[in-house]
Design a protein around this motif. Structure first.
Motif, PDB file in Angstrom:
ATOM      1  N   VAL A  77      -9.585  12.999   8.256  1.00 47.98           N
ATOM      2  CA  VAL A  77     -10.006  13.616   9.522  1.00 47.98           C
ATOM      3  C   VAL A  77     -11.356  13.037   9.916  1.00 47.98           C
ATOM      4  O   VAL A  77     -12.268  12.941   9.088  1.00 47.98           O
ATOM      5  CB  VAL A  77     -10.108  15.151   9.381  1.00 47.98           C
ATOM      6  N   SER A  78     -11.495  12.640  11.172  1.00 47.92           N
ATOM      7  CA  SER A  78     -12.774  12.119  11.674  1.00 47.92           C
ATOM      8  C   SER A  78     -13.119  12.774  13.002  1.00 47.92           C
ATOM      9  O   SER A  78     -12.227  13.165  13.770  1.00 47.92           O
ATOM     10  CB  SER A  78     -12.719  10.595  11.818  1.00 47.92           C
ATOM     11  N   CYS A  79     -14.404  12.886  13.270  1.00 43.23           N
ATOM     12  CA  CYS A  79     -14.875  13.537  14.500  1.00 43.23           C
ATOM     13  C   CYS A  79     -14.752  12.595  15.697  1.00 43.23           C
ATOM     14  O   CYS A  79     -14.659  11.375  15.554  1.00 43.23           O
ATOM     15  CB  CYS A  79     -16.334  13.964  14.341  1.00 43.23           C
ATOM     16  N   THR A  80     -14.754  13.184  16.873  1.00 44.52           N
ATOM     17  CA  THR A  80     -14.755  12.431  18.130  1.00 44.52           C
ATOM     18  C   THR A  80     -15.960  12.853  18.957  1.00 44.52           C
ATOM     19  O   THR A  80     -16.694  13.776  18.589  1.00 44.52           O
ATOM     20  CB  THR A  80     -13.461  12.687  18.921  1.00 44.52           C
ATOM     21  N   ASP A  81     -16.153  12.180  20.087  1.00 45.11           N
ATOM     22  CA  ASP A  81     -17.248  12.556  20.980  1.00 45.11           C
ATOM     23  C   ASP A  81     -17.046  13.960  21.532  1.00 45.11           C
ATOM     24  O   ASP A  81     -18.006  14.670  21.829  1.00 45.11           O
ATOM     25  CB  ASP A  81     -17.353  11.554  22.136  1.00 45.11           C
ATOM     26  N   ASP A  82     -15.790  14.357  21.678  1.00 44.62           N
ATOM     27  CA  ASP A  82     -15.457  15.711  22.115  1.00 44.62           C
ATOM     28  C   ASP A  82     -15.431  16.612  20.881  1.00 44.62           C
ATOM     29  O   ASP A  82     -14.599  16.449  19.994  1.00 44.62           O
ATOM     30  CB  ASP A  82     -14.091  15.705  22.805  1.00 44.62           C
ATOM     31  N   THR A  83     -16.346  17.552  20.805  1.00 44.96           N
ATOM     32  CA  THR A  83     -16.472  18.400  19.615  1.00 44.96           C
ATOM     33  C   THR A  83     -15.307  19.367  19.441  1.00 44.96           C
ATOM     34  O   THR A  83     -15.222  20.027  18.400  1.00 44.96           O
ATOM     35  CB  THR A  83     -17.779  19.204  19.669  1.00 44.96           C
ATOM     36  N   THR A  84     -14.420  19.436  20.409  1.00 44.22           N
ATOM     37  CA  THR A  84     -13.251  20.320  20.275  1.00 44.22           C
ATOM     38  C   THR A  84     -12.041  19.566  19.716  1.00 44.22           C
ATOM     39  O   THR A  84     -10.982  20.167  19.529  1.00 44.22           O
ATOM     40  CB  THR A  84     -12.866  20.940  21.629  1.00 44.22           C
ATOM     41  N   LEU A  85     -12.211  18.256  19.478  1.00 45.16           N
ATOM     42  CA  LEU A  85     -11.086  17.438  19.018  1.00 45.16           C
ATOM     43  C   LEU A  85     -11.459  16.656  17.763  1.00 45.16           C
ATOM     44  O   LEU A  85     -12.638  16.357  17.524  1.00 45.16           O
ATOM     45  CB  LEU A  85     -10.660  16.451  20.115  1.00 45.16           C
ATOM     46  N   VAL A  86     -10.457  16.305  16.991  1.00 47.61           N
ATOM     47  CA  VAL A  86     -10.642  15.406  15.847  1.00 47.61           C
ATOM     48  C   VAL A  86      -9.524  14.372  15.856  1.00 47.61           C
ATOM     49  O   VAL A  86      -8.457  14.586  16.439  1.00 47.61           O
ATOM     50  CB  VAL A  86     -10.617  16.164  14.494  1.00 47.61           C
ATOM     51  N   ASN A  87      -9.790  13.246  15.207  1.00 48.82           N
ATOM     52  CA  ASN A  87      -8.758  12.247  14.963  1.00 48.82           C
ATOM     53  C   ASN A  87      -8.228  12.421  13.542  1.00 48.82           C
ATOM     54  O   ASN A  87      -8.987  12.704  12.619  1.00 48.82           O
ATOM     55  CB  ASN A  87      -9.319  10.831  15.121  1.00 48.82           C
ATOM     56  N   VAL A  88      -6.936  12.253  13.382  1.00 49.12           N
ATOM     57  CA  VAL A  88      -6.309  12.394  12.074  1.00 49.12           C
ATOM     58  C   VAL A  88      -5.531  11.128  11.767  1.00 49.12           C
ATOM     59  O   VAL A  88      -4.720  10.674  12.578  1.00 49.12           O
ATOM     60  CB  VAL A  88      -5.364  13.621  12.026  1.00 49.12           C
ATOM     61  N   LYS A  89      -5.787  10.560  10.581  1.00 47.44           N
ATOM     62  CA  LYS A  89      -5.008   9.428  10.083  1.00 47.44           C
ATOM     63  C   LYS A  89      -4.175   9.895   8.896  1.00 47.44           C
ATOM     64  O   LYS A  89      -4.707  10.476   7.948  1.00 47.44           O
ATOM     65  CB  LYS A  89      -5.916   8.274   9.656  1.00 47.44           C
ATOM     66  N   VAL A  90      -2.873   9.646   8.961  1.00 46.61           N
ATOM     67  CA  VAL A  90      -1.973   9.946   7.847  1.00 46.61           C
ATOM     68  C   VAL A  90      -1.607   8.606   7.212  1.00 46.61           C
ATOM     69  O   VAL A  90      -0.844   7.826   7.778  1.00 46.61           O
ATOM     70  CB  VAL A  90      -0.721  10.693   8.324  1.00 46.61           C
ATOM     71  N   ILE A  91      -2.183   8.343   6.036  1.00 45.18           N
ATOM     72  CA  ILE A  91      -2.011   7.057   5.367  1.00 45.18           C
ATOM     73  C   ILE A  91      -1.058   7.234   4.193  1.00 45.18           C
ATOM     74  O   ILE A  91      -1.262   8.108   3.349  1.00 45.18           O
ATOM     75  CB  ILE A  91      -3.364   6.506   4.871  1.00 45.18           C
ATOM     76  N   THR A  92      -0.011   6.430   4.156  1.00 48.73           N
ATOM     77  CA  THR A  92       0.968   6.524   3.070  1.00 48.73           C
ATOM     78  C   THR A  92       1.185   5.157   2.437  1.00 48.73           C
ATOM     79  O   THR A  92       1.110   4.125   3.108  1.00 48.73           O
ATOM     80  CB  THR A  92       2.320   7.056   3.582  1.00 48.73           C
ATOM     81  N   LYS A  93       1.447   5.186   1.142  1.00 50.53           N
ATOM     82  CA  LYS A  93       1.786   3.959   0.430  1.00 50.53           C
ATOM     83  C   LYS A  93       3.188   4.102  -0.132  1.00 50.53           C
ATOM     84  O   LYS A  93       3.482   5.059  -0.848  1.00 50.53           O
ATOM     85  CB  LYS A  93       0.806   3.693  -0.707  1.00 50.53           C
ATOM     86  N   ASP A  94       4.040   3.160   0.206  1.00 54.05           N
ATOM     87  CA  ASP A  94       5.415   3.199  -0.268  1.00 54.05           C
ATOM     88  C   ASP A  94       5.505   2.918  -1.762  1.00 54.05           C
ATOM     89  O   ASP A  94       4.678   2.194  -2.327  1.00 54.05           O
ATOM     90  CB  ASP A  94       6.266   2.163   0.475  1.00 54.05           C
ATOM     91  N   ALA A  95       6.518   3.475  -2.384  1.00 55.81           N
ATOM     92  CA  ALA A  95       6.901   3.091  -3.742  1.00 55.81           C
ATOM     93  C   ALA A  95       7.980   2.018  -3.647  1.00 55.81           C
ATOM     94  O   ALA A  95       8.753   1.985  -2.685  1.00 55.81           O
ATOM     95  CB  ALA A  95       7.417   4.298  -4.507  1.00 55.81           C
ATOM     96  N   TRP A  96       8.018   1.130  -4.639  1.00 58.70           N
ATOM     97  CA  TRP A  96       9.112   0.155  -4.688  1.00 58.70           C
ATOM     98  C   TRP A  96      10.406   0.925  -4.903  1.00 58.70           C
ATOM     99  O   TRP A  96      10.507   1.751  -5.810  1.00 58.70           O
ATOM    100  CB  TRP A  96       8.875  -0.855  -5.794  1.00 58.70           C
TER     101      TRP A  96
END
Length: 199
Positions: A77-96
């Motif tokens: 989760v990271s902040c934005t210029d708008d204090t009412t919003l956040v950015n969310v990154k969902v990072i996944t790593k696959d298994a073989w």
């Protein structure tokens, strides 16, 4: 919400910088089909516009990691210029996901399994088993299995399989929904099996 999928080899969900990996791992990455983003989107417990809820984030990570075709997950989760919003990154790593399993029983019998836990990057498990036993009238027995988890984002898992040969004539299917998170209100399952076995 941004979804970032990483290859099976050479990266971490905590550092997406590509590590120095062998030519074999690079070749495997080229062969590997990354998990489709919509599968991850269907697994998380939040969506655009929701209020920030740390429990949903923690349980979403657990749900993603519980998939056989995912090795690890990290939600940032990271902040934005708008204090009412956040950015969310969902990072996944696959298994073989592709494998071959051979088991030697004795000079008369053995077993071979070929499987893919993430067929086409769609989260579908497909397996073929061959059973060899020269001491039986039918020396070859075959088993096919297909499983799909979280069908359409419903958190219902489905499974169907069939086994024929060496006296077996069996087919079965099942569906279940676990209490997958604290917000889950119901769970249950049902199964059907029709079997003829040599004993």
């Amino acid at each position: 919400i941004e979804f970032i999928g990483l290859d099976a080899f050479g990266q971490s969900v905590y550092d997406s910088t590509l590590y120095n990996i062998s030519w074999l791992e690079k070749s495997a990455n080229r062969l590997h089909i990354r998990t489709a983003n919509f599968l991850i989107k269907n697994t998380i417990l939040f969506k655009n516009g929701d209020l920030l809820n740390p429990i949903d984030f923690a349980e979403s990570e657990q749900l993603i990691r519980s998939q056989d075709f995912i090795e690890d997950a990290n939600i940032v989760v990271s902040c934005t210029d708008d204090t009412t919003l956040v950015n969310v990154k969902v990072i996944t790593k696959d298994a073989w996901s592709i494998g071959v399993d051979y088991r030697y029983g004795n000079k008369y019998s053995s077993q071979l399994q070929i499987y893919d836990k993430n067929l086409g990057g769609l989260g579908v498990y497909l397996s073929t088993n061959l059973y060899y036993d020269s001491s039986k009238p039918t020396i070859i027995c075959r088993k096919y299995e297909l499983s799909v988890s979280n069908i359409g984002g419903s958190f219902i898992d489905g499974n169907v399989w069939e086994r024929r040969g060496q006296g077996y004539e069996t087919y079965a299917f099942s569906a279940k929904r676990d209490f997958y998170a604290s917000k889950a209100k119901y769970g249950g399952g049902a199964s059907f099996i029709n079997s003829r076995e040599p004993y």
